[in-house]
Design a protein around this motif. Structure first.
Motif, PDB file in Angstrom:
ATOM      1  N   ALA A   1      41.996  29.753  38.746  1.00  0.00           N
ATOM      2  CA  ALA A   1      41.065  30.693  39.384  1.00  0.00           C
ATOM      3  C   ALA A   1      39.683  30.572  38.760  1.00  0.00           C
ATOM      4  CB  ALA A   1      41.584  32.125  39.242  1.00  0.00           C
ATOM      5  N   ILE A   2      38.695  30.921  39.569  1.00  0.00           N
ATOM      6  CA  ILE A   2      37.294  30.944  39.145  1.00  0.00           C
ATOM      7  C   ILE A   2      36.681  32.257  39.587  1.00  0.00           C
ATOM      8  CG2 ILE A   2      35.001  30.015  39.722  1.00  0.00           C
ATOM      9  CD1 ILE A   2      36.105  27.245  39.621  1.00  0.00           C
ATOM     10  N   VAL A   3      35.906  32.878  38.716  1.00  0.00           N
ATOM     11  CA  VAL A   3      35.034  33.979  39.108  1.00  0.00           C
ATOM     12  C   VAL A   3      33.621  33.415  39.147  1.00  0.00           C
ATOM     13  CG1 VAL A   3      34.083  36.230  38.483  1.00  0.00           C
ATOM     14  CG2 VAL A   3      36.520  35.776  38.167  1.00  0.00           C
ATOM     15  N   ALA A   4      32.950  33.598  40.260  1.00  0.00           N
ATOM     16  CA  ALA A   4      31.624  33.008  40.458  1.00  0.00           C
ATOM     17  C   ALA A   4      30.602  34.075  40.824  1.00  0.00           C
ATOM     18  CB  ALA A   4      31.690  31.948  41.550  1.00  0.00           C
ATOM     19  N   CYS A   5      29.381  33.835  40.398  1.00  0.00           N
ATOM     20  CA  CYS A   5      28.260  34.716  40.739  1.00  0.00           C
ATOM     21  C   CYS A   5      27.008  33.863  40.813  1.00  0.00           C
ATOM     22  CB  CYS A   5      28.102  35.827  39.691  1.00  0.00           C
ATOM     23  SG  CYS A   5      27.814  35.206  38.031  1.00  0.00           S
ATOM     24  N   ALA A   6      25.861  34.470  41.090  1.00  0.00           N
ATOM     25  CA  ALA A   6      24.607  33.728  41.157  1.00  0.00           C
ATOM     26  C   ALA A   6      24.178  33.296  39.765  1.00  0.00           C
ATOM     27  CB  ALA A   6      23.526  34.589  41.799  1.00  0.00           C
ATOM     28  N   ALA A   7      23.689  32.063  39.632  1.00  0.00           N
ATOM     29  CA  ALA A   7      23.235  31.543  38.345  1.00  0.00           C
ATOM     30  C   ALA A   7      22.057  32.361  37.831  1.00  0.00           C
ATOM     31  CB  ALA A   7      22.842  30.082  38.493  1.00  0.00           C
ATOM     32  N   ASN A   8      22.011  32.530  36.515  1.00  0.00           N
ATOM     33  CA  ASN A   8      20.909  33.302  35.923  1.00  0.00           C
ATOM     34  C   ASN A   8      19.738  32.420  35.501  1.00  0.00           C
ATOM     35  OD1 ASN A   8      21.648  32.084  33.488  1.00  0.00           O
ATOM     36  ND2 ASN A   8      22.838  33.851  32.796  1.00  0.00           N
ATOM     37  N   GLY A   9      19.886  31.096  35.696  1.00  0.00           N
ATOM     38  CA  GLY A   9      18.786  30.190  35.388  1.00  0.00           C
ATOM     39  C   GLY A   9      18.711  29.770  33.934  1.00  0.00           C
ATOM     40  N   SER A  10      19.691  30.154  33.129  1.00  0.00           N
ATOM     41  CA  SER A  10      19.644  29.832  31.698  1.00  0.00           C
ATOM     42  C   SER A  10      19.944  28.364  31.428  1.00  0.00           C
ATOM     43  CB  SER A  10      20.656  30.696  30.936  1.00  0.00           C
ATOM     44  OG  SER A  10      21.986  30.323  31.276  1.00  0.00           O
TER      45      SER A  10
ATOM     46  N   LEU B   1      25.519  28.950  42.985  1.00  0.00           N
ATOM     47  CA  LEU B   1      26.767  29.494  42.455  1.00  0.00           C
ATOM     48  C   LEU B   1      26.944  29.016  41.021  1.00  0.00           C
ATOM     49  CD1 LEU B   1      30.304  29.536  44.025  1.00  0.00           C
ATOM     50  CD2 LEU B   1      29.963  28.459  41.815  1.00  0.00           C
ATOM     51  N   ALA B   2      27.295  29.928  40.133  1.00  0.00           N
ATOM     52  CA  ALA B   2      27.605  29.581  38.745  1.00  0.00           C
ATOM     53  C   ALA B   2      29.001  30.081  38.398  1.00  0.00           C
ATOM     54  CB  ALA B   2      26.585  30.191  37.796  1.00  0.00           C
ATOM     55  N   ILE B   3      29.711  29.306  37.594  1.00  0.00           N
ATOM     56  CA  ILE B   3      31.034  29.721  37.125  1.00  0.00           C
ATOM     57  C   ILE B   3      30.854  30.734  36.000  1.00  0.00           C
ATOM     58  CG2 ILE B   3      33.170  28.980  36.020  1.00  0.00           C
ATOM     59  CD1 ILE B   3      32.804  26.252  37.344  1.00  0.00           C
ATOM     60  N   ALA B   4      31.369  31.942  36.223  1.00  0.00           N
ATOM     61  CA  ALA B   4      31.296  32.985  35.203  1.00  0.00           C
ATOM     62  C   ALA B   4      32.564  33.033  34.354  1.00  0.00           C
ATOM     63  CB  ALA B   4      31.067  34.352  35.850  1.00  0.00           C
ATOM     64  N   GLY B   5      33.693  32.602  34.926  1.00  0.00           N
ATOM     65  CA  GLY B   5      34.960  32.610  34.195  1.00  0.00           C
ATOM     66  C   GLY B   5      35.992  31.746  34.902  1.00  0.00           C
ATOM     67  N   MET B   6      36.901  31.175  34.114  1.00  0.00           N
ATOM     68  CA  MET B   6      37.980  30.359  34.669  1.00  0.00           C
ATOM     69  C   MET B   6      39.297  30.745  34.014  1.00  0.00           C
ATOM     70  SD  MET B   6      36.421  26.495  35.097  1.00  0.00           S
ATOM     71  CE  MET B   6      37.697  26.044  36.283  1.00  0.00           C
ATOM     72  N   GLY B   7      40.390  30.555  34.741  1.00  0.00           N
ATOM     73  CA  GLY B   7      41.717  30.810  34.202  1.00  0.00           C
ATOM     74  C   GLY B   7      42.741  29.902  34.851  1.00  0.00           C
ATOM     75  N   THR B   8      43.773  29.533  34.103  1.00  0.00           N
ATOM     76  CA  THR B   8      44.853  28.710  34.641  1.00  0.00           C
ATOM     77  C   THR B   8      46.200  29.345  34.299  1.00  0.00           C
ATOM     78  OG1 THR B   8      44.969  27.329  32.652  1.00  0.00           O
ATOM     79  CG2 THR B   8      43.508  26.582  34.425  1.00  0.00           C
ATOM     80  N   ALA B   9      47.205  29.002  35.076  1.00  0.00           N
ATOM     81  CA  ALA B   9      48.554  29.538  34.840  1.00  0.00           C
ATOM     82  C   ALA B   9      49.586  28.507  35.274  1.00  0.00           C
ATOM     83  CB  ALA B   9      48.757  30.838  35.611  1.00  0.00           C
ATOM     84  N   LEU B  10      50.705  28.479  34.546  1.00  0.00           N
ATOM     85  CA  LEU B  10      51.792  27.547  34.823  1.00  0.00           C
ATOM     86  C   LEU B  10      53.118  28.292  34.839  1.00  0.00           C
ATOM     87  CD1 LEU B  10      50.602  24.826  32.309  1.00  0.00           C
ATOM     88  CD2 LEU B  10      50.696  24.501  34.787  1.00  0.00           C
ATOM     89  N   PRO B  11      54.108  27.817  35.602  1.00  0.00           N
ATOM     90  CA  PRO B  11      55.442  28.425  35.539  1.00  0.00           C
ATOM     91  C   PRO B  11      55.999  28.373  34.117  1.00  0.00           C
ATOM     92  CG  PRO B  11      55.277  26.966  37.428  1.00  0.00           C
ATOM     93  CD  PRO B  11      54.037  26.746  36.612  1.00  0.00           C
ATOM     94  N   ALA B  12      56.926  29.265  33.824  1.00  0.00           N
ATOM     95  CA  ALA B  12      57.458  29.375  32.459  1.00  0.00           C
ATOM     96  C   ALA B  12      58.206  28.131  32.018  1.00  0.00           C
ATOM     97  CB  ALA B  12      58.382  30.598  32.376  1.00  0.00           C
ATOM     98  N   HIS B  13      58.837  27.441  32.963  1.00  0.00           N
ATOM     99  CA  HIS B  13      59.713  26.328  32.588  1.00  0.00           C
ATOM    100  C   HIS B  13      59.150  24.994  33.053  1.00  0.00           C
ATOM    101  CE1 HIS B  13      62.290  29.508  31.440  1.00  0.00           C
ATOM    102  NE2 HIS B  13      62.548  29.885  32.677  1.00  0.00           N
TER     103      HIS B  13
ATOM    104  N   ASP C   1      22.852  27.252  30.837  1.00  0.00           N
ATOM    105  CA  ASP C   1      24.111  27.172  30.106  1.00  0.00           C
ATOM    106  C   ASP C   1      25.315  27.173  31.043  1.00  0.00           C
ATOM    107  OD1 ASP C   1      22.726  27.213  27.710  1.00  0.00           O
ATOM    108  OD2 ASP C   1      22.774  29.388  27.568  1.00  0.00           O
ATOM    109  N   GLU C   2      25.132  27.713  32.241  1.00  0.00           N
ATOM    110  CA  GLU C   2      26.248  27.864  33.181  1.00  0.00           C
ATOM    111  C   GLU C   2      26.508  26.565  33.947  1.00  0.00           C
ATOM    112  OE1 GLU C   2      25.158  32.196  34.917  1.00  0.00           O
ATOM    113  OE2 GLU C   2      23.666  30.620  35.046  1.00  0.00           O
ATOM    114  N   TRP C   3      27.757  26.402  34.351  1.00  0.00           N
ATOM    115  CA  TRP C   3      28.092  25.325  35.285  1.00  0.00           C
ATOM    116  C   TRP C   3      27.773  25.841  36.687  1.00  0.00           C
ATOM    117  CZ3 TRP C   3      31.439  20.694  34.639  1.00  0.00           C
ATOM    118  CH2 TRP C   3      31.468  20.268  33.309  1.00  0.00           C
ATOM    119  N   ALA C   4      26.739  25.272  37.294  1.00  0.00           N
ATOM    120  CA  ALA C   4      26.274  25.738  38.607  1.00  0.00           C
ATOM    121  C   ALA C   4      26.399  24.618  39.632  1.00  0.00           C
ATOM    122  CB  ALA C   4      24.829  26.218  38.513  1.00  0.00           C
ATOM    123  N   ILE C   5      26.673  24.997  40.870  1.00  0.00           N
ATOM    124  CA  ILE C   5      26.811  24.016  41.952  1.00  0.00           C
ATOM    125  C   ILE C   5      25.449  23.762  42.575  1.00  0.00           C
ATOM    126  CG2 ILE C   5      27.784  23.580  44.242  1.00  0.00           C
ATOM    127  CD1 ILE C   5      30.254  25.091  43.421  1.00  0.00           C
TER     128      ILE C   5
END
Length: 387
Positions: free
Chosen positions: A236-245, A28-40, A247-251
């Motif tokens: 959140a994380i979007v994960a896919c198979a590592a491409n072997g480069s 598994l490789a991390i393809a994208g990450m995102g975070t969110a917080l309440p407005a206040h 460069d990715e954070w892979a488990i």
């Protein structure tokens, strides 16, 4: 004859090589990450004002409150229970001052209604950011893993994410619930299983918690600490198979350890007026006694030693837990600086917190291997190895 035997042997060798290639695990490789917080958000000074009212603290109790809140290392937390920016005259908390029927605060039903209303917008924001960063379109997501321990509703956040993000209606759902602060690591293990069994899988993992909904009234030292630490957020994380480069954070691996005779050290139960978290003073001692032997054995299975680990994402259950991990593993004091920073800036958001830490490490190109480590009721330790 001999020629035929050589041909058979060569064919067998080619077949064996092909089988070996087909068995190569796609990590598994991390393809994208995102975070969110309440407005206040709420700072420590305003937090203390609310706490003194909720606990009906006076005199010596107020002094103890100030000391406890400062010891947490939390300066600011984002929370869904405030309806206006700091300093505004119409800023009102979800939690009224205790009186009469409200002596213990809102009912569990009222808190769960608030969870149902406010959890999805945060989850959607974090997930959209992760999808955007990954470059993977919503219709390509094959699996959805949701993580939460601070609320329940069905249909819940998972259905809301499918509809709100435009994920396929055939997207396969898994919910990791009520596992506490290490829940996102359990969610990553699930996502890893999907990807390793099908390299074409595209997994969206989303953790969302509204811990501040479980604010407690009345003078109880354990609940005072929980009130001072916990906050709200989503990652959140979007994960896919590592491409072997590389460069990715892979488990590369995951691990679990149940600490013996520790069931009372950390608990998480449902009360009439919110979920009740208890944290024993024995937790640092238990971590000190049991963490290192297990961690060394687990890393050895992955052909690594403690000295090989270049960065650490340790869930900041509190400053004493961070300190006990540093001491038990003989880490440099600055090894958990990012964990301390997230605790200072956002408080303990339970399951999303470890993803906030990983996001900061990943954005700063922190060196790997990296170990993500969290603790939860049991007492249970969960770890994930990134390479």
């Amino acid at each position: 004859g001999a020629h035929g035997r050589r041909a058979v042997r060569a064919q067998s060798q080619r077949a064996a090589a092909g089988a070996e290639r087909s068995c190569v695990v796609k990590h598994l490789a991390i393809a994208g990450m995102g975070t969110a917080l309440p407005a206040h958000s709420i700072g420590i000074d305003e937090s203390l004002v609310y706490a003194a009212k909720a606990f009906e603290a006076k005199g010596e109790q107020e002094r103890q409150l100030r000391l406890l809140y400062k010891m947490t290392g939390v300066q600011r937390r984002h929370t869904c229970v405030l309806n206006a920016p700091e300093g505004q005259p119409d800023r009102q908390p979800f939690f009224p001052e205790p009186n009469g029927a409200m002596r213990q605060g809102p009912s569990i039903r009222a808190r769960m209604e608030k969870y149902e209303n406010d959890s999805l917008p945060l989850a959607l924001e974090a997930s959209r950011k992760a999808l955007d960063q990954s470059g993977i379109g919503p219709l390509s997501i094959t699996h959805l893993v949701t993580v939460s321990c601070s609320g329940f509703a069905a249909p819940g956040v998972d259905i809301g994410l499918i509809k709100g993000l435009g994920l396929p209606f055939t997207c396969q759902r898994t919910h990791v619930g009520f596992m506490g602060c290490h829940g996102a690591l359990n969610g990553l293990r699930v996502a890893r299983g999907f990807i390793e069994s099908d390299p074409n899988a595209r997994v969206l993992l989303c953790a969302v918690e509204l811990c501040s909904l479980h604010y407690h009234y009345g003078w109880n030292p354990e609940q005072i600490v929980a009130n001072a630490l916990f906050a709200d957020g989503s990652a959140a994380i979007v994960a896919c198979a590592a491409n072997g480069s590389g460069d990715e954070w892979a488990i590369r691996g995951t691990g679990s350890c149940l600490v013996p005779e520790s069931e009372d050290a950390m608990t998480w139960r449902i009360g009439n007026n919110g979920f009740i978290m208890s944290l024993s003073s024995r937790v640092p001692e238990l971590i000190g006694s049991h963490l290192r032997p297990w961690m060394e054995g687990w890393l050895q299975q992955n052909k690594l030693t403690l000295g090989d680990i270049k960065s650490w994402a340790v869930h900041p259950g509190g400053p004493r837990i961070l300190g006990s991990v540093v001491k038990a593993l003989d880490l440099a004091k600055d090894a958990v600086d990012v964990s301390r920073e997230v605790l200072r800036d956002h408080g303990n958001m339970s399951s999303p917190t470890i993803l906030f830490i990983l996001n900061r490490l990943r954005e700063s190109s922190a060196p790997r291997p990296c170990v993500a480590l969290g603790f939860g009721p049991g007492l249970m330790a969960e770890a994930t190895l990134f390479v």
